[in-house]
Design an enzyme around this catalytic site. Structure first.
Site, PDB file in Angstrom:
ATOM      1  N   GLY A  69       1.176  -1.203   0.016  1.00  0.00           N
ATOM      2  CA  GLY A  69       0.685  -0.436   0.349  1.00  0.00           C
ATOM      3  C   GLY A  69       0.995   1.460  -0.101  1.00  0.00           C
ATOM      4  O   GLY A  69       0.390   2.248   0.101  1.00  0.00           O
ATOM      5  N   ASP A  85      -0.004   7.834  -7.101  1.00  0.00           N
ATOM      6  CA  ASP A  85       1.056   7.021  -7.202  1.00  0.00           C
ATOM      7  C   ASP A  85       2.614   7.172  -7.553  1.00  0.00           C
ATOM      8  O   ASP A  85       3.611   8.344  -7.464  1.00  0.00           O
ATOM      9  CB  ASP A  85       0.744   5.617  -6.929  1.00  0.00           C
ATOM     10  N   TYR A 115     -10.622  -3.720  -7.310  1.00  0.00           N
ATOM     11  CA  TYR A 115      -9.686  -1.935  -8.450  1.00  0.00           C
ATOM     12  C   TYR A 115     -10.533  -2.033  -9.492  1.00  0.00           C
ATOM     13  O   TYR A 115     -11.569  -0.892  -9.769  1.00  0.00           O
ATOM     14  CB  TYR A 115      -8.870  -2.158  -8.580  1.00  0.00           C
TER      15      TYR A 115
HETATM   16  C1  GLA Z   1      -3.865   2.425  -6.105  1.00  0.00           C
HETATM   17  C2  GLA Z   1      -3.389   3.018  -7.206  1.00  0.00           C
HETATM   18  C3  GLA Z   1      -3.748   4.595  -7.571  1.00  0.00           C
HETATM   19  C4  GLA Z   1      -5.292   5.078  -6.315  1.00  0.00           C
HETATM   20  C5  GLA Z   1      -5.363   4.092  -5.496  1.00  0.00           C
HETATM   21  C6  GLA Z   1      -6.476   4.095  -4.385  1.00  0.00           C
HETATM   22  O1  GLA Z   1      -2.734   2.590  -5.267  1.00  0.00           O
HETATM   23  O2  GLA Z   1      -3.007   2.959  -8.291  1.00  0.00           O
HETATM   24  O3  GLA Z   1      -3.610   5.034  -8.938  1.00  0.00           O
HETATM   25  O4  GLA Z   1      -6.674   4.254  -7.213  1.00  0.00           O
HETATM   26  O5  GLA Z   1      -5.061   3.058  -5.470  1.00  0.00           O
HETATM   27  O6  GLA Z   1      -6.923   5.441  -4.247  1.00  0.00           O
END
Ligand code: GLA
Length: 400
Positions: free
Chosen positions: A141, A190, A241
């Site tokens: 995460g 990210d 996701y």
């Molecule tokens: C992951 C994805 C990001 C975003 C987050 C949730 O980290 O890579 O692009 O969507 O989840 O906020």
């Protein structure tokens, strides 16, 4: 137990304290019998606010953290692109970039992140030697994938003497992650955090316009605590996701009568008039994203005004919404968050990143850090790794 300063890690394998950049250089030398030419390094990140808002065109508040991946490269004169790493379970690979990702196997699929970046930036027919070392744990995460993408991009751009803005690097790395070499349908959060991070600063990003600004996040006032449950999640395999993305898009299309698939493009009147008629679970997903965007705006103002309690309340509310409406938590994540929320010295805590595992991020009073960590470990029991860190600088590329 391992401790290190200025960031401190509890339960992490920190490779006997050898800096990740030194490990990458040594690995390169050992594998290829020559010194590398350039090195890129890039950090992991914490998602402070704005959970699953990025691919909805919304707002995020994020920070790069002091835990990095280093990639050293040398342009070679033909043959195969060779990639080695110290990471356990990640097999080295010899890759022909021209053949695309089809010949990657399960054990070297991780090389797709690197090959994708090399393929994106270098002229056709280019070949490279690459060594990767990382302190950013996989599936935790804090975005090991963005760190490796952005570190590779920083190295390759330096090697090719190309100069891009940090935002251009982020956008290119997201395209690689979305594209054929990786195929993860992620947003920009990210890669942006890893490329644009700054010491002592949180970053606010509008994912619709790509406008962004720095918001002071002083380590003296607010410590960042990352509590990793070690429950693994993966985004490249789709799963929850991809489903959440589709549910959000369905809600946006319904609310806007087909005008936009981005929840950000829905007007306030459309949302208020139509949300009760959106079928479940899309309705709950849309409510989460809608409220989360507001929490980013309110939380950012709190941070600017040094209102740490107000900021922490936004984090706790964000997590409650993840648990109740977006349903992207898991029992271990919820347990850690609940412990943190009631621990004195913690201003707020929430899931960081995609969900279904990984880490909880908490904003804490630095003076109470030891007591906070002791309480979390005492109440949760075994199985956590904990990193106390701060908002750190983003990607760098240097000749070595
Ligand atoms: C992951 C994805 C990001 C975003 C987050 C949730 O980290 O890579 O692009 O969507 O989840 O906020």
């Amino acid at each position: 137990m391992h401790l290190r300063t200025p960031s401190r890690a509890l339960g992490y394998d920190i490779h006997m304290g050898i800096a990740v950049t030194e490990r990458a250089k040594q690995l390169f030398l050992d594998a290829f019998d020559e010194a590398a030419e350039v090195m890129g390094s890039a950090p992991g990140r914490v998602e402070l606010l704005g959970n699953h808002t990025d691919y909805n065109g919304g707002y995020v508040l994020t920070a790069a953290v002091d835990i990095r991946t280093a990639v050293v490269v040398r342009k070679t004169a033909g043959g195969m692109t060779r990639i080695v790493t110290e990471l356990p379970g990640h097999q080295a690979a010899n890759i022909d970039l021209a053949m695309g990702p089809a010949h990657l196997t399960d054990s070297n699929r991780w090389c797709g992140y690197i090959a994708g970046v090399l393929d994106h930036f270098s002229p056709p027919g280019s070949t490279w030697d690459v060594a990767v070392a990382s302190d950013v744990p996989d599936g935790s995460g804090i975005s090991s994938s963005a760190a490796v993408l952005v570190a590779t991009a920083s190295a390759v751009l330096t090697a090719l003497d190309l100069s891009l803005t940090t935002m251009e690097i982020a956008v290119a790395c997201r395209a690689v992650e979305n594209g054929r070499w990786v195929g993860a349908p992620v947003g920009l959060l990210d890669q942006f955090s890893s490329a644009c991070g700054e010491h002592g600063m949180a970053l606010f990003l509008d994912c619709n316009t790509f406008e962004w600004k720095r918001v002071p996040l002083s380590a003296e006032r607010l410590g960042i605590l990352i509590v990793n449950t070690n429950v693994k999640h993966a985004l490249a395999d789709g799963g929850g996701y991809t489903t959440r993305r589709k549910e959000c898009e369905a809600a946006a299309l319904k609310l806007s009568d087909g005008r936009t698939a981005l929840l950000r493009g829905v007007t306030e009147a459309e949302f208020n008039d139509g949300i009760s008629d959106v079928e479940q679970p899309s309705q709950n997903r849309a409510r989460h994203v809608w409220n989360e965007n507001n929490r980013v705006l309110v939380g950012t103002e709190c941070l600017i005004n040094a209102d740490v309690l107000g900021f922490g309340a936004m984090l706790n509310a964000s997590h409650a919404s993840c648990r109740g409406l977006f349903e992207n938590t898991c029992p271990e994540i919820d347990k850690v968050q609940q412990i943190l929320e009631r621990t004195s010295g913690v201003f707020g805590a929430k899931l960081s990143g995609g969900g279904w595992g990984g880490s909880v991020v908490a904003l804490v009073d630095p003076a109470m850090l030891d007591a906070i960590i002791a309480n979390v470990v005492g109440e949760y029991g075994d199985g956590l790794t904990i990193l106390s860190t701060y908002a750190a600088s983003g990607a760098q590329g240097v000749k070595v």
